[in-house]
Scaffold this motif. Structure first.
Motif, mmCIF file in Angstrom:
data_model
loop_
_atom_site.group_PDB
_atom_site.id
_atom_site.type_symbol
_atom_site.label_atom_id
_atom_site.label_comp_id
_atom_site.label_asym_id
_atom_site.label_seq_id
_atom_site.Cartn_x
_atom_site.Cartn_y
_atom_site.Cartn_z
ATOM 1 N N GLN A 154 32.755 39.753 34.123
ATOM 2 C CA GLN A 154 34.163 40.128 33.992
ATOM 3 C C GLN A 154 34.743 39.661 32.666
ATOM 4 N N ASN B 87 38.366 45.900 29.336
ATOM 5 C CA ASN B 87 38.201 46.454 30.684
ATOM 6 C C ASN B 87 38.496 45.361 31.700
ATOM 7 N N GLN C 227 38.370 45.683 34.985
ATOM 8 C CA GLN C 227 37.808 46.031 36.280
ATOM 9 C C GLN C 227 37.176 44.814 36.947
ATOM 10 N N ARG C 228 37.429 44.668 38.247
ATOM 11 C CA ARG C 228 36.853 43.558 39.001
ATOM 12 C C ARG C 228 35.401 43.869 39.367
#
Length: 267
Positions: free
Chosen positions: A117, A125, A127-128
């Motif tokens: 992450q 980015n 995003q998880r």
């Protein structure tokens, strides 16, 4: 082509069911537990526990070759003439033999997610990311297994006389071929008892992955114990399943030991 894959998938599903030792046509739960808490189907917990057994065995078998390969190269590094390689191998084994297995699992499971992450966030980015629990368990158990495996293999390497390497050189064999044809067969025979013990420990350590949500034997029996309010029964069943896997492993290790010593018996 899609029809072929579909047929293969159907055959594999049938094969798994037909030879399932717990919930197959001749499975233990099918025959003896049809009207009990471990009945297969909607009336019992047999299917769930059978799935947990498959996960435990799959995780162990997936971890074993990776751990052996890493341990082999770490053992090579620790007996190398290069001081830096010996130091790196020593640091590796000290870290992963010193850390508790559960802590190593947490570091891999949560640390790898945080690392990925962070890299994605650096590229903008947000995003998880959540890594697969099976993969995290396999990585964590592999590094722990390899750290102990490397010590076993290192002792086996040191038990092989240096004259064996010189004999390979005298025959005109490259060092890699000498290793494959002369050293590794002896290495397996010498290291097998220690590796067998490590395999038993690996089987038991798979129970740790239940804490990160992987549906192994311990997690499935734990859920069944809470829902059915029969903790003693289900945890005793978990003990029986692990002991059964240990007995089967002991038989397999003994067979491999006899195979590896067959040349000595002939002499």
């Amino acid at each position: 082509m899609s029809g072929l894959f579909s047929a293969l998938g159907s055959f594999w599903a049938w094969f798994q069911y037909a030879f399932d030792p717990l919930c197959g046509p001749a499975g233990v739960f099918t025959i003896f537990g049809s009207s009990s808490l471990v009945a297969c189907g909607a009336t019992g917990w047999g299917d769930e526990i059978a799935f947990g057994v498959k996960v435990t065995v799959s995780l162990s078998l997936a971890t074993l070759p990776i751990g052996l390969l890493i341990g082999f190269f770490v053992a090579l590094a620790m007996q190398s003439e290069e001081k830096l390689l010996r130091l790196a191998g020593g640091v590796y084994t000290t870290i992963f033999r010193g850390l508790p297995e559960l802590l190593t699992l947490f570091i891999v499971y949560y640390g790898v997610q945080m690392g990925i992450q962070s890299i994605l966030a650096w590229f903008g980015n947000d995003q998880r990311i959540e890594i697969n629990a099976f993969l995290a368990g396999m990585i964590a158990l592999s590094v722990v297994f390899s750290s102990y495996c490397s010590e076993v293999l290192l002792s086996a390497f040191r038990a092989i006389p240096k004259g064996q390497y010189e004999a390979g050189d005298a025959l005109g064999l490259h060092r890699a071929r000498t290793m494959r044809l002369i050293i590794v067969p002896q290495l397996i025979r010498i290291a097998l008892p220690g590796l067998g013990n490590l395999w038993m420990n690996l089987l038991k350590d798979t129970a740790l992955v239940s804490v990160i949500g992987l549906s192994d034997i311990l997690r499935q029996t734990g859920i069944a114990a809470k829902v059915a309010k029969e903790p003693f029964f289900f945890y005793l069943l978990a003990c029986a399943l692990f002991l059964f896997l240990a007995v089967v492993s002991s038989i397999g290790i003994s067979a491999i030991d006899r195979w590896s010593n067959r040349a000595g018996v002939r002499r």
